[in-house]
Every structure is written in C-alpha cells, then in structure tokens.
Design an enzyme around this catalytic site. Structure first.
Site, PDB file in Angstrom:
ATOM      1  CB  SER A  56      -5.722   1.632  -1.370  1.00 23.15           C
ATOM      2  OG  SER A  56      -6.248   2.530  -2.187  1.00 23.15           O
ATOM      3  NE  ARG A  58      -4.153   8.619  -0.459  1.00 24.46           N
ATOM      4  CZ  ARG A  58      -4.339   8.574   1.164  1.00 24.46           C
ATOM      5  NH1 ARG A  58      -4.983   9.297   1.715  1.00 24.46           N
ATOM      6  NH2 ARG A  58      -3.968   7.397   1.930  1.00 24.46           N
ATOM      7  CB  THR A  59      -5.959   4.039  -5.011  1.00 24.29           C
ATOM      8  OG1 THR A  59      -6.118   5.218  -4.957  1.00 24.29           O
ATOM      9  CG2 THR A  59      -6.502   3.708  -6.765  1.00 24.29           C
ATOM     10  NE  ARG A 107      -2.667   1.006  -4.818  1.00 23.71           N
ATOM     11  CZ  ARG A 107      -2.786   2.180  -4.469  1.00 23.71           C
ATOM     12  NH1 ARG A 107      -2.876   2.634  -3.024  1.00 23.71           N
ATOM     13  NH2 ARG A 107      -2.759   3.810  -5.045  1.00 23.71           N
ATOM     14  CG  HIS A 134      -0.032   6.095  -8.273  1.00 30.36           C
ATOM     15  ND1 HIS A 134      -1.781   5.435  -8.543  1.00 30.36           N
ATOM     16  CD2 HIS A 134      -0.783   6.301  -7.297  1.00 30.36           C
ATOM     17  CE1 HIS A 134      -2.050   6.228  -8.189  1.00 30.36           C
ATOM     18  NE2 HIS A 134      -1.570   6.451  -6.539  1.00 30.36           N
ATOM     19  CD  GLN A 137      -2.011  10.952  -6.119  1.00 31.24           C
ATOM     20  OE1 GLN A 137      -2.196   9.774  -6.010  1.00 31.24           O
ATOM     21  NE2 GLN A 137      -1.664  12.153  -6.093  1.00 31.24           N
ATOM     22  CG  ASN A 165       5.416   4.599  -6.810  1.00 32.13           C
ATOM     23  OD1 ASN A 165       5.558   5.392  -5.855  1.00 32.13           O
ATOM     24  ND2 ASN A 165       4.320   3.365  -6.607  1.00 32.13           N
ATOM     25  CG  ASP A 226       5.085   9.382  -2.200  1.00 33.60           C
ATOM     26  OD1 ASP A 226       4.550   9.086  -1.507  1.00 33.60           O
ATOM     27  OD2 ASP A 226       5.474   8.090  -2.644  1.00 33.60           O
ATOM     28  CB  SER A 230       7.096   2.993  -2.043  1.00 33.86           C
ATOM     29  OG  SER A 230       6.911   4.562  -2.652  1.00 33.86           O
ATOM     30  CG  MET A 231       2.074   1.118  -0.385  1.00 40.80           C
ATOM     31  SD  MET A 231       0.917   0.862  -0.471  1.00 40.80           S
ATOM     32  CE  MET A 231       0.795   2.138  -1.605  1.00 40.80           C
ATOM     33  CB  CYS A 266       0.409  11.235  -3.982  1.00 40.51           C
ATOM     34  SG  CYS A 266       1.927  10.302  -2.876  1.00 40.51           S
ATOM     35  NE  ARG A 294      -5.866   9.075  -7.654  1.00 45.68           N
ATOM     36  CZ  ARG A 294      -5.270   8.282  -6.600  1.00 45.68           C
ATOM     37  NH1 ARG A 294      -4.640   8.531  -5.923  1.00 45.68           N
ATOM     38  NH2 ARG A 294      -5.842   6.555  -7.394  1.00 45.68           N
TER      39      ARG A 294
HETATM   40  N1  NVA Z   1       5.549   5.772  -3.562  1.00 48.95           N
HETATM   41  C1  NVA Z   1       3.835   5.334  -2.897  1.00 48.95           C
HETATM   42  C2  NVA Z   1       2.553   6.288  -2.952  1.00 48.95           C
HETATM   43  C3  NVA Z   1       1.592   5.609  -3.038  1.00 48.95           C
HETATM   44  C4  NVA Z   1       0.522   6.723  -3.410  1.00 48.95           C
HETATM   45  C5  NVA Z   1       3.515   4.249  -2.727  1.00 48.95           C
HETATM   46  O1  NVA Z   1       4.190   3.289  -3.742  1.00 48.95           O
HETATM   47  O2  NVA Z   1       4.132   2.850  -1.404  1.00 48.95           O
HETATM   48  N1   CP Z   2      -2.201   8.406  -3.554  1.00 47.43           N
HETATM   49  C1   CP Z   2      -2.744   7.428  -3.100  1.00 47.43           C
HETATM   50  O1   CP Z   2      -2.452   6.506  -4.094  1.00 47.43           O
HETATM   51  O2   CP Z   2      -3.218   7.092  -2.227  1.00 47.43           O
HETATM   52  P1   CP Z   2      -3.710   5.054  -1.653  1.00 47.43           P
HETATM   53  O3   CP Z   2      -2.137   4.450  -1.217  1.00 47.43           O
HETATM   54  O4   CP Z   2      -4.226   5.488  -0.014  1.00 47.43           O
HETATM   55  O5   CP Z   2      -4.585   4.782  -2.897  1.00 47.43           O
END
Ligand code: NVA
Ligand code: CP
Length: 311
Positions: A56, A58-59, A107, A134, A137, A165, A226, A230-231, A266, A294
C-alpha cells in the site's frame, strides 16, 4: 458504529455525517502544514495499529499521517513480519492487539480474515481493503464527486474495467445513494452477483451491466477505472492485457462521452494498461484530489468510531 467493515453496515445518517465531517475537517486544514495537529487533538492518547498483509502507498500513508493529525500515534505493522505470517491465528492476534492499541486498521486478502479480526477485537476495526471490497476508497470517491459536482443524482458514473473490489464497493454505495451506475467489463469479469442483485432490487439507483465500452461511456459524467489485475492476481497481468484491451480509458474513449467527463482512479495506476498518461495528466483527471481525500474521509471515519466527531 462499532467497526467500519462494509458500507452496507453504515446507516445513511452515519454515512452523510462522515461526509460532512470530512468536509469540515478538510476545510479547517487549509493552509496548515501537513504535520500540524487538528484543533483539540481528538485522538490524543490513542494508538492505532495499521496492519498490512498486502502492499500500500495511499492507505498506509493517509492513515499514518491522519492519525498523527488527529493527535494520535500510528503503529505500522506488516503482516509478514508479524507472527500472523508464521501461523498465529487472527483471533489471537486480534485479542493481543486489542490489549495494546485503541483501533485496528487491517488490509488483507479474504473478507473472512477481516471479520475474524473484528469478531475477536475489543477495539474498533477498519477495513483497509480486502479482495472483496474497499469501503474507505468508495467513501473518499463519493466525497470527491460531491466536491466536484455538488450532487450525485442524475450523474452517470461509468466504471470501466475489471469487476473487482472497487466496483463491488460502488455497487453497495449505489444501493444506498441514488445515481446512474454502469459497470462495463469483459464477459467473465463481472462484479459480485449478489451485489448486482442487491443494487437492482434496492431501486435506489439505475444500474446497468455492459460489455460494450464504446456505447456505455456515451453521456458519462465520470469514468472510473482501476487496474486490470488486482493485488494477488498480478501473475495474470499479461494474459489480461488482451482481454481488457478495448477497456483502456484513453483519449479516444474520453472523447466518445460527448461530455466534459471527469476521470477517477483509486490508484495505483498501471499507465499504458487500464489508462494512459495523457488521460491521467489531463485537466479532467481528479485522481490526485481523490488520493488526498482518502485521508480526510478516513479521519472523519476514525472520529465517528470514537464518537468524537461533531456530526
Ligand atoms: N483493485 C485494486 C485496488 C487497489 C487500491 C487491488 O485490489 O489491487
Ligand atoms: N487506493 C489505495 O488503496 O491505494 P494503496 O493500495 O496505495 O493503499
């Protein structure tokens, strides 16, 4: 409000209160250095654990800075460096952390992990993203839309990309606040079925699911995108590129809207995949305003959880 896990658990009064509180708090910080504390230091004497089982920017930063601005002390913990990553259970971790800190932000991957943390924690728990949703967000996104458009009704918000998400959280929001929400994604990459049913049956918003980006973006007030993978899915990035090619938010797509459409994301963005440099850098891009927000919305959420907000 005991925890902040899903927007659907939050009453409409709490939701609008948080939005108003965030607006007040953001305004009160205009011109202040980033490290200045908010008046009254509402979280003084509070310690907040920020637990990350995924990366992460931002979070992590927005909660860390936000807690300090509220006069509290943040404690950053990486899941892999905790006993959690060595097999200690979530329930034990929750009970131990609750003895040391006043709030836990988590997270993680599966929602079940978050629910388990909330079930066994005696202090409030905030969802900082799961594979499923999320909520911080999407609260920030709605706040940012209000800042730019003053209202939501009659706005056409088109989410273009993977049914992940982020779009799941949009569906929950559209079941609570009225909007015209369109999700355009490749077939097989739709968001959660139950949430799509929920938004349809709530009759609060108009919802469309589409597989035709060119048609669906016409008249869009906002295009939101987005990452395509995703992760936790990054090994699919390459294979998804072909499937998602026509879903790239680029100048050609933006010009098809026939409107002065705003771009939201995001972040993090994979420029050259779901969106392009020129769109991200255009005057219609509000992605960095979104990123800043955020922090303001989360500060308001934390105050709500401690019942320290004025709204
Ligand atoms: N959909 C993305 C959002 C990241 C803030 C993820 O889960 O990787
Ligand atoms: N948008 C968001 O949650 O970014 P990070 O994965 O950098 O926290």
């Amino acid at each position: 409000m005991k925890n902040f896990l899903n927007i659907s658990d939050t009453s409409i009064q709490d939701l609008t209160g948080i939005l108003e509180q965030a607006k007040m708090m953001k305004n009160a910080r205009i011109g202040l250095p980033k490290g200045a504390c908010d008046e009254g230091q509402p979280l003084s004497q509070h310690i907040v654990a920020l637990v990350f089982e995924k990366p992460s920017t931002r979070t992590r930063t927005s909660f860390d800075v936000g807690v300090r601005q509220l006069g509290g002390q943040p404690m950053l913990l990486s899941g892999t460096e905790m006993q959690l990553g060595q097999g200690e259970t979530i329930s034990d971790t929750a009970r131990v952390l609750s003895r040391y800190v006043d709030l836990i932000m988590l997270r993680t991957f599966e929602s079940q992990t978050l629910y388990e943390m909330a079930k066994h924690s005696t202090v409030p728990v905030i969802n900082g993203l799961t594979d499923y949703n999320h909520p911080c967000q999407i609260m920030c996104d709605i706040f940012t839309i209000f800042e730019n458009k003053k209202h939501l009704d009659n706005l056409k918000i088109v989410y273009v990309g993977d049914g992940n998400n982020i779009v799941n959280s949009w569906l929950v929001m559209a079941s609570i606040l009225p909007m015209h929400f369109v999700c355009v994604c490749p077939s097989g990459y739709e968001p959660d079925n139950e949430l799509m049913d929920k938004v349809q049956s709530s009759n609060i918003s108009t919802f469309e699911l589409s597989h035709n980006p060119s048609e669906s973006v016409i008249g869009a007030d906002i295009i939101y995108t987005d990452v395509w993978a995703s992760m936790g899915q990054k090994n699919e990035s390459k294979s998804r590129e072909k499937i998602f090619l026509e879903y790239q938010v680029n100048s050609a797509m933006m010009s098809k809207t026939n409107k002065n459409t705003l771009l939201m994301h995001c972040l993090p963005a994979e420029r050259g995949r779901e969106t392009t440099d020129n769109v991200m850098e255009s005057k219609n891009s509000i992605v960095f305003q979104q990123a800043e927000n955020r922090m303001h919305i989360q500060n308001a959420i934390m105050l709500k959880l401690f019942d320290k907000g004025s709204l």
